[in-house]
Write an enzyme that holds these catalytic residues in place. Structure first.
Site, short mmCIF file in Angstrom:
data_model
loop_
_atom_site.label_atom_id
_atom_site.label_comp_id
_atom_site.label_asym_id
_atom_site.label_seq_id
_atom_site.Cartn_x
_atom_site.Cartn_y
_atom_site.Cartn_z
N PHE A 191 2.11 -4.41 0.28
CA PHE A 191 1.97 -3.04 0.78
C PHE A 191 0.83 -2.96 1.80
O PHE A 191 -0.25 -3.51 1.57
CB PHE A 191 1.62 -2.08 -0.37
CG PHE A 191 2.75 -1.77 -1.30
CD1 PHE A 191 3.39 -0.54 -1.26
CD2 PHE A 191 3.15 -2.69 -2.26
CE1 PHE A 191 4.42 -0.24 -2.14
CE2 PHE A 191 4.18 -2.40 -3.15
CZ PHE A 191 4.82 -1.17 -3.09
N ASP A 192 1.08 -2.25 2.89
CA ASP A 192 -0.02 -1.75 3.71
C ASP A 192 -0.63 -0.59 2.91
O ASP A 192 -0.02 -0.11 1.95
CB ASP A 192 0.53 -1.27 5.05
CG ASP A 192 -0.54 -0.68 5.95
OD1 ASP A 192 -1.68 -1.17 5.91
OD2 ASP A 192 -0.23 0.28 6.67
N MET A 193 -1.83 -0.15 3.27
CA MET A 193 -2.43 0.97 2.53
C MET A 193 -2.34 2.29 3.30
O MET A 193 -1.70 3.23 2.85
CB MET A 193 -3.89 0.68 2.19
CG MET A 193 -4.51 1.79 1.32
SD MET A 193 -6.24 1.49 0.88
CE MET A 193 -7.07 1.93 2.41
N ASP A 194 -2.97 2.34 4.47
CA ASP A 194 -3.03 3.59 5.22
C ASP A 194 -1.65 3.96 5.76
O ASP A 194 -1.05 3.21 6.52
CB ASP A 194 -4.03 3.47 6.37
CG ASP A 194 -5.45 3.29 5.86
OD1 ASP A 194 -5.94 4.18 5.15
OD2 ASP A 194 -6.06 2.24 6.15
N ASP A 238 3.86 1.07 8.00
CA ASP A 238 4.16 2.31 8.72
C ASP A 238 3.79 2.23 10.20
O ASP A 238 4.02 3.20 10.92
CB ASP A 238 3.41 3.48 8.09
CG ASP A 238 1.91 3.41 8.38
OD1 ASP A 238 1.32 2.33 8.17
OD2 ASP A 238 1.34 4.42 8.83
#
Length: 221
Positions: free
Chosen positions: A7-10, A167
Site C-alpha cells: 500500500f501507498d499511504m497518502d 493513487d
C-alpha cells in the site's frame, strides 16, 4: 502467484493530500514560491527530500533541505492531528480480508517515517503491516522503483509476486518499473492523477476484492 500487497499511504490509507497541500501552501507562500494545483500535482508521490532539493535549486532558497524538511514535517504533523479523523473508506476491511487470506502486507510511502508512524498509530492499524518503508530508506524516491524493490526484499517475495495500490502517477510508474502489478485508486483529492499505466483503476477501495486480485494474476505484465 501474487503473494504480497504493498500500500501507498497518502491518498490510499489516508486522504491526506489536501492536508499536505495546505501545509506546503503555507510554507511556499512564506518562502515566496508561487504555487498552483497544476504545478503541485507533479510533486504528488515524490519524496519530500527530492521536492525540496528541486525547489531549493529553482528558487535559490537559503535554507538547507534539512531545515525545509523539518518545517514541513512540523506543519504536516500539526494538520494531521487536527484534520485526519478516519482512514479512507473500505481500507480497513481490505486490510482485514488480505490478512485473513494470508497475503503479506506492506506499506511503502514517500512520507517521512515520523508521519507514517503517526498515521498508523492514529488509526491503530500498525499490526496489519509486516513491513513499513519510507522513501528515506532508499537512494531514489518514486517514480524510481527503489522503494518497491526494497520492500519486496524485506517481505522475501519477488517483485512479480506483488501488487501495489497507488493513487499517484509517480507511484504507478514506480510500481510498474519495479515489475509489479498495480491497482490505481482514483482519489478525487489527488489532483486528477494520470493512472493509465496501472493494470486497472478503481474509484472506490471497496472495489478491491480477492476476486479482483485473482483476476490480476492472469493479466500479462
Amino acid at each position: 502467484m501474487l503473494r504480497a500487497v504493498i500500500f501507498d499511504m497518502d491518498g490510499v490509507i489516508i486522504d491526506s493530500e489536501p492536508i499536505h497541500y495546505n501545509a506546503n501552501k503555507r510554507i511556499f507562500e512564506e518562502l515566496g514560491i508561487p504555487i498552483n494545483k497544476s504545478l503541485y500535482s507533479n510533486y504528488i508521490g515524490v519524496s519530500n527530500q527530492e521536492m525540496w532539493q528541486d525547489l531549493k535549486n529553482e528558487y535559490d532558497l537559503q535554507q538547507s533541505v534539512e531545515e525545509l524538511l523539518e518545517k514541513q514535517n512540523l506543519e504536516n504533523l500539526q494538520l494531521l492531528k487536527e484534520c485526519a479523523k478516519e482512514p479512507i473508506e473500505g481500507v480497513i476491511e481490505l486490510l482485514q480480508t488480505l490478512k485473513e487470506s494470508n497475503y503479506k502486507i506492506a506499506l511503502a510511502s514517500s512520507s517521512p517515517m515520523r508521519l507514517i508512524k503517526e498515521v498508523l498509530c492514529m488509526f491503530s492499524i500498525e499490526t496489519y503491516f509486516e513491513v513499513v518503508v519510507s522513501s528515506e530508506y532508499v537512494a531514489r524516491g518514486k517514480p524510481k522503483p527503489d522503494i518497491f524493490i526494497y520492500t519486496a526484499g524485506l517481505l522475501k517475495v519477488k517483485p512479480n509476486e506483488c501488487i501495489v495500490i497507488e493513487d499517484s502517477k509517480n507511484g504507478v510508474k514506480a510500481a510498474k518499473a519495479a515489475g509489479m502489478k498495480c491497482i490505481g485508486f482514483k482519489n478525487p483529492n489527488s489532483l486528477n492523477q494520470d493512472l493509465s499505466k496501472a493494470d486497472l483503476v478503481v474509484d472506490n477501495m471497496k472495489e478491491i476484492t480477492l476476486e479482483l486480485i485473482e483476476k490480476l494474476e492472469k493479466v500479462e505484465a
